[in-house]
Write an enzyme that holds these catalytic residues in place. Structure first.
Site, PDB file in Angstrom:
ATOM      1  N   VAL A   1       0.809  -1.085  -0.128  1.00  0.00           N
ATOM      2  CA  VAL A   1      -0.038  -0.097  -0.157  1.00  0.00           C
ATOM      3  C   VAL A   1       0.913   1.118   0.045  1.00  0.00           C
ATOM      4  O   VAL A   1       1.534   1.495   0.955  1.00  0.00           O
ATOM      5  CB  VAL A   1      -0.949  -0.072   1.301  1.00  0.00           C
ATOM      6  CG1 VAL A   1      -1.845   1.163   1.137  1.00  0.00           C
ATOM      7  CG2 VAL A   1      -1.782  -1.455   1.427  1.00  0.00           C
ATOM      8  N   SER A   2       0.870   1.742  -1.215  1.00  0.00           N
ATOM      9  CA  SER A   2       1.933   2.988  -1.323  1.00  0.00           C
ATOM     10  C   SER A   2       1.260   4.156  -1.732  1.00  0.00           C
ATOM     11  O   SER A   2       2.104   5.212  -1.590  1.00  0.00           O
ATOM     12  CB  SER A   2       3.112   2.624  -2.368  1.00  0.00           C
ATOM     13  OG  SER A   2       2.596   2.600  -3.651  1.00  0.00           O
ATOM     14  N   THR A   3       0.057   4.343  -2.081  1.00  0.00           N
ATOM     15  CA  THR A   3      -0.634   5.551  -2.515  1.00  0.00           C
ATOM     16  C   THR A   3      -1.852   5.682  -1.777  1.00  0.00           C
ATOM     17  O   THR A   3      -2.345   4.839  -1.131  1.00  0.00           O
ATOM     18  CB  THR A   3      -0.532   5.788  -3.957  1.00  0.00           C
ATOM     19  OG1 THR A   3      -1.517   4.876  -4.390  1.00  0.00           O
ATOM     20  CG2 THR A   3       0.658   5.558  -4.667  1.00  0.00           C
TER      21      THR A   3
END
Length: 210
Positions: free
Chosen positions: A9-11
């Site tokens: 989960v990066s954005t």
């Protein structure tokens, strides 16, 4: 034998719940979820991610690893193929939510393994190509925006100055990310971003005059 979902989960538009729901809607019965928050898949190898390390220790022969797409497993072609072959050689089966692909780690027939490995190479190359295309498009868009003075500010922050202050205070108080999310109404990725990149978050607030 267990089925493990690995999510990165990066954005702001990627949420753990969304990725888990997608997997379940695709027919997977998930026994455990391993997720890395606020980690770039472009610059960080899987083994260097906090939860990525745990994933290798968790998976055993006969287990199934579920990922949204193979790009979740590495930064580029070499990373993805290396990780997939290592897990497959350990007897782990890898399945993707998108397109429902299966890479069977139990295969012993040489011809079946050759076909499987060829597909791994193709999928990894395609994933890298897609990542590079997105990156170039973003760079071009940012460069064009920067030619218009005062126009480029990036994405509007999903938090207010008051919320950032509250997050900072609760982090100082050693409150958990879950507790902070509940108290502030912010998503976990946003909280991790404030925690790990406070200067960038403050800069965004300033640019948007918030």
């Amino acid at each position: 034998m267990k089925t493990v979902l690995y999510a990165r989960v990066s954005t702001m538009d990627q949420t753990l719940d969304h990725q888990k729901t997608q997997a379940e809607e695709a027919g997977f019965q998930i026994n455990e979820v391993v997720a890395d928050h606020g980690v770039s898949g472009v610059s960080t190898r899987l083994r260097e991610r906090p939860e990525g390390k745990r994933l290798f220790d968790l998976l055993r022969e006969g287990d199934t690893l579920v990922v949204r797409w193979v790009d979740r497993l590495g930064r580029n072609y070499d990373d993805v193929t290396e990780v997939m072959r290592e897990l497959l050689s350990a007897g782990v089966t890898i399945k993707t939510v998108i397109n429902g692909l299966t890479f069977d780690g139990s295969k012993s027939d040489p011809m079946a393994k050759a076909v499987r490995d060829a597909l791994i190479g193709f999928m990894a190359a395609m994933a890298q190509a897609e990542t590079e295309a997105r990156r170039e498009a973003q760079k071009a868009g940012i460069a064009a925006a920067k030619q218009r003075p005062g126009k480029y500010r990036g994405r509007k922050p999903s938090y207010s100055r008051e919320q950032m202050a509250q997050v900072t205070a609760m982090l100082t108080n050693s409150d958990t990310i879950s507790a902070i999310a509940k108290a502030t109404g912010l998503t976990r990725p946003t909280i991790y971003r404030i925690k790990d990149q406070p200067e960038e978050c403050e800069k965004a607030l300033h640019l948007w005059r918030m």
